[in-house]
Design a protein around this motif. Structure first.
Motif, mmCIF file in Angstrom:
data_model
loop_
_atom_site.group_PDB
_atom_site.id
_atom_site.type_symbol
_atom_site.label_atom_id
_atom_site.label_comp_id
_atom_site.label_asym_id
_atom_site.label_seq_id
_atom_site.Cartn_x
_atom_site.Cartn_y
_atom_site.Cartn_z
ATOM 1 N N LEU A 48 0.978 -1.257 -0.023
ATOM 2 C CA LEU A 48 -0.090 0.081 -0.050
ATOM 3 C C LEU A 48 0.694 1.098 -0.052
ATOM 4 C CD1 LEU A 48 -2.959 1.002 0.239
ATOM 5 C CD2 LEU A 48 -2.561 1.162 2.725
ATOM 6 N N ASP A 49 0.853 1.911 -1.015
ATOM 7 C CA ASP A 49 1.520 3.101 -1.250
ATOM 8 C C ASP A 49 2.912 3.066 -1.107
ATOM 9 O OD1 ASP A 49 -0.827 4.711 -1.269
ATOM 10 O OD2 ASP A 49 -0.964 5.053 1.098
ATOM 11 N N GLY A 50 3.304 2.078 -1.740
ATOM 12 C CA GLY A 50 4.865 1.542 -1.670
ATOM 13 C C GLY A 50 5.453 1.017 -0.595
ATOM 14 N N SER A 51 4.651 0.605 0.530
ATOM 15 C CA SER A 51 4.998 -0.099 1.503
ATOM 16 C C SER A 51 4.411 -1.176 1.765
ATOM 17 C CB SER A 51 4.556 0.913 2.869
ATOM 18 O OG SER A 51 5.035 0.194 4.065
ATOM 19 N N LEU A 52 5.069 -2.441 2.386
ATOM 20 C CA LEU A 52 4.563 -3.781 2.640
ATOM 21 C C LEU A 52 3.976 -3.787 4.186
ATOM 22 C CD1 LEU A 52 7.175 -5.937 1.326
ATOM 23 C CD2 LEU A 52 5.046 -5.634 0.236
ATOM 24 N N VAL A 53 2.553 -3.741 3.947
ATOM 25 C CA VAL A 53 1.822 -3.887 5.468
ATOM 26 C C VAL A 53 1.735 -5.324 5.882
ATOM 27 C CG1 VAL A 53 -0.605 -3.247 6.493
ATOM 28 C CG2 VAL A 53 0.376 -2.048 4.688
ATOM 29 N N GLU A 54 2.300 -5.605 6.981
ATOM 30 C CA GLU A 54 2.107 -6.761 7.810
ATOM 31 C C GLU A 54 1.300 -6.452 9.013
ATOM 32 O OE1 GLU A 54 6.326 -7.839 7.900
ATOM 33 O OE2 GLU A 54 6.285 -8.451 5.760
ATOM 34 N N VAL A 55 1.300 -7.615 9.869
ATOM 35 C CA VAL A 55 0.667 -7.589 11.010
ATOM 36 C C VAL A 55 1.043 -6.372 11.878
ATOM 37 C CG1 VAL A 55 -0.113 -8.873 12.983
ATOM 38 C CG2 VAL A 55 -0.159 -9.908 10.986
ATOM 39 N N PRO A 56 2.283 -6.057 12.098
ATOM 40 C CA PRO A 56 2.388 -5.060 13.249
ATOM 41 C C PRO A 56 1.805 -3.492 12.927
ATOM 42 C CG PRO A 56 4.551 -6.457 12.932
ATOM 43 C CD PRO A 56 3.393 -6.875 11.943
ATOM 44 N N ILE A 57 2.103 -3.562 11.380
ATOM 45 C CA ILE A 57 1.526 -2.254 10.973
ATOM 46 C C ILE A 57 -0.028 -2.242 11.051
ATOM 47 C CG2 ILE A 57 1.424 -0.659 8.921
ATOM 48 C CD1 ILE A 57 4.222 -1.560 8.239
ATOM 49 N N TYR A 58 -0.766 -3.127 10.620
ATOM 50 C CA TYR A 58 -2.150 -3.284 10.860
ATOM 51 C C TYR A 58 -2.601 -3.065 12.202
ATOM 52 C CZ TYR A 58 -6.451 -6.174 11.066
ATOM 53 O OH TYR A 58 -7.623 -6.372 11.461
ATOM 54 N N ARG A 59 -1.795 -3.895 13.088
ATOM 55 C CA ARG A 59 -2.205 -3.582 14.687
ATOM 56 C C ARG A 59 -2.031 -2.074 15.002
ATOM 57 N NH1 ARG A 59 0.402 -9.155 17.169
ATOM 58 N NH2 ARG A 59 -1.232 -10.456 16.311
ATOM 59 N N ASN A 60 -1.028 -1.353 14.622
ATOM 60 C CA ASN A 60 -0.928 -0.086 15.044
ATOM 61 C C ASN A 60 -1.857 0.881 14.353
ATOM 62 O OD1 ASN A 60 1.453 0.239 16.657
ATOM 63 N ND2 ASN A 60 2.845 0.724 14.895
ATOM 64 N N ALA A 61 -2.531 0.688 13.074
ATOM 65 C CA ALA A 61 -3.403 1.157 12.464
ATOM 66 C C ALA A 61 -4.887 1.164 13.381
ATOM 67 C CB ALA A 61 -3.747 0.886 10.963
ATOM 68 N N GLN A 62 -5.063 -0.166 13.829
ATOM 69 C CA GLN A 62 -6.089 -0.610 14.621
ATOM 70 C C GLN A 62 -6.178 0.174 15.923
ATOM 71 O OE1 GLN A 62 -6.004 -5.000 14.883
ATOM 72 N NE2 GLN A 62 -7.969 -5.063 14.178
ATOM 73 N N ARG A 63 -4.967 0.455 16.554
ATOM 74 C CA ARG A 63 -4.743 1.174 17.888
ATOM 75 C C ARG A 63 -4.864 2.476 17.588
ATOM 76 N NH1 ARG A 63 0.813 -0.034 19.539
ATOM 77 N NH2 ARG A 63 0.043 -2.192 19.734
ATOM 78 N N LEU A 64 -4.570 3.002 16.598
ATOM 79 C CA LEU A 64 -4.846 4.505 16.275
ATOM 80 C C LEU A 64 -6.345 4.724 16.025
ATOM 81 C CD1 LEU A 64 -3.026 6.924 14.061
ATOM 82 C CD2 LEU A 64 -5.224 6.801 13.773
ATOM 83 N N LEU A 65 -7.000 3.909 15.492
ATOM 84 C CA LEU A 65 -8.541 3.981 15.357
ATOM 85 C C LEU A 65 -9.201 4.035 16.757
ATOM 86 C CD1 LEU A 65 -9.082 2.231 11.987
ATOM 87 C CD2 LEU A 65 -8.990 4.685 12.440
ATOM 88 N N GLU A 66 -8.715 2.966 17.563
ATOM 89 C CA GLU A 66 -9.221 2.725 18.746
ATOM 90 C C GLU A 66 -9.236 3.875 19.535
ATOM 91 O OE1 GLU A 66 -7.354 -0.742 20.069
ATOM 92 O OE2 GLU A 66 -8.916 -2.124 18.630
ATOM 93 N N ARG A 67 -7.822 4.599 19.497
ATOM 94 C CA ARG A 67 -7.693 5.858 20.340
ATOM 95 C C ARG A 67 -8.490 6.986 19.971
ATOM 96 N NH1 ARG A 67 -4.178 7.932 23.854
ATOM 97 N NH2 ARG A 67 -3.334 10.012 23.664
ATOM 98 N N ALA A 68 -8.556 7.309 18.705
ATOM 99 C CA ALA A 68 -9.410 8.349 18.113
ATOM 100 C C ALA A 68 -10.820 8.016 18.710
ATOM 101 C CB ALA A 68 -9.197 8.328 16.504
ATOM 102 N N GLU A 69 -11.347 7.093 18.599
ATOM 103 C CA GLU A 69 -12.666 6.684 19.085
ATOM 104 C C GLU A 69 -12.804 7.099 20.557
ATOM 105 O OE1 GLU A 69 -16.286 3.469 19.210
ATOM 106 O OE2 GLU A 69 -14.546 2.936 18.362
ATOM 107 N N ALA A 70 -11.874 6.582 21.383
ATOM 108 C CA ALA A 70 -11.958 6.785 22.704
ATOM 109 C C ALA A 70 -11.947 8.251 23.215
ATOM 110 C CB ALA A 70 -10.863 6.010 23.504
ATOM 111 N N LEU A 71 -10.739 9.009 22.345
ATOM 112 C CA LEU A 71 -10.791 10.332 22.663
ATOM 113 C C LEU A 71 -11.906 11.188 22.286
ATOM 114 C CD1 LEU A 71 -6.961 10.901 21.573
ATOM 115 C CD2 LEU A 71 -7.747 11.234 23.902
ATOM 116 N N SER A 72 -12.527 10.825 21.239
ATOM 117 C CA SER A 72 -13.779 11.510 21.045
ATOM 118 C C SER A 72 -14.969 11.600 22.107
ATOM 119 C CB SER A 72 -14.421 11.064 19.672
ATOM 120 O OG SER A 72 -15.022 9.625 19.947
ATOM 121 N N ALA A 73 -14.796 10.757 22.992
ATOM 122 C CA ALA A 73 -15.817 10.756 24.253
ATOM 123 C C ALA A 73 -15.447 11.899 25.312
ATOM 124 C CB ALA A 73 -15.809 9.561 24.883
#
Length: 294
Positions: A268-293
């Motif tokens: 994706l965009d010239g980078s190989l996305v593996e499990v650690p990058i996927y998990r970091n992305a999930q974590r960012l989305l979870e943090r954004a949702e939590a902060l919105s409260a």
């Protein structure tokens, strides 16, 4: 009892010293997630009795504004016990201790806070403790310091005192403290404790933003400040932006699609996305949702 902002959601920690009750209360206007009544370096010894007397009223005002109410007392071998005797009447959410260089400093504070809770009829065990690591000896014992008490949910690394202890010359780019900040974060993560980055002690917003972004790159989710104007800068850096969220969503979508197709990774965009990058992305989305409260 209303639930306070949890440790992992506290982005900005603002130190405010002195005895000006109105100014202390007005610090809530900064937008800082945590306000710290600073009884050590920012309050002269001669002014500490007056600062202690107003602390409970200040905490009440901060809590009413939705801020986490914290206090930094002096070392217990100095004025710290007198500080605690007074400020615990206001039931601070957090008690911070400077110059922590041994696990025993934390357990000593824990004993003193528990005694105060009991004597004042407060709920026991709820006052959090935040050790401030400001010396080289403390840095190399950060993991043990963080594990010294279950009350330790966060820990803070200092800048000025640490540089002085190391004999390092302070600079705006903070090059002399980069190893300290990186190691401190590693030790906190290993201990399961939220790491709070050192304050930027110059007045410009641009420098604060640069330091906060570097800390964010290291993995920090919180930074301390000594200038009220810097709280908003820190909050912005440590809150996922719309662009951050969109990028994370693209990563999650692309990776999950590749998994559904039986592939272990995706480009994706010239980078190989593996499990650690996927998990970091999930974590960012979870943090954004939590902060919105909040």
């Amino acid at each position: 009892m209303p639930q306070i902002r949890p440790p992992e959601m506290r982005r900005s920690w603002l130190f405010v010293g002195g005895t000006d009750e109105a100014a202390l209360i007005a610090a809530a206007d900064s937008g800082a997630d945590v306000l710290i009544h600073e009884l050590e370096d920012f309050t002269a010894p001669s002014s500490r009795p007056a600062a202690r007397e107003i602390a409970p009223r200040v905490f009440a005002a901060w809590k009413a504004r939705g801020c986490v109410a914290a206090v930094r007392v002096n070392p217990l071998a100095g004025d710290g016990r007198d500080d605690l005797d007074a400020v615990m009447h206001g039931a601070p959410d957090v008690v911070m201790l400077p110059k922590v260089s041994e696990p025993s400093h934390v357990t000593g504070l824990e004993d003193a806070v528990l005694a105060a809770e009991r004597s004042l009829g407060l709920q026991t065990g709820v006052t959090e403790l935040v050790p401030n690591v400001e010396l080289a000896r403390g840095l190399i014992q950060t993991y043990d310091i963080c594990n010294a008490s279950p009350r330790v949910k966060c820990a803070l690394v200092a800048s000025e005192d640490m540089a002085t202890d190391l004999g390092a010359e302070r600079s705006r780019d903070g090059e002399e403290l980069k190893y300290v900040r990186a190691r401190f974060h590693v030790e906190c993560v290993a201990a399961g404790v939220v790491s709070i980055d050192a304050p930027y002690t110059w007045t410009d917003d641009a420098g604060t933003e640069a330091e906060a972004r570097y800390a964010c790159q290291l993995g920090y989710t919180a930074k301390s400040a000594v200038n009220p104007d810097h709280a908003a800068v820190i909050n912005e850096v440590f809150t996922p932006s719309a662009a951050d969220i969109a990028k994370a969503e693209r990563i999650v979508t692309a990776f999950e699609l590749s998994q559904a197709n039986g592939e272990g990774r995706v480009e994706l965009d010239g980078s190989l996305v593996e499990v650690p990058i996927y998990r970091n992305a999930q974590r960012l989305l979870e943090r954004a949702e939590a902060l919105s409260a909040y």
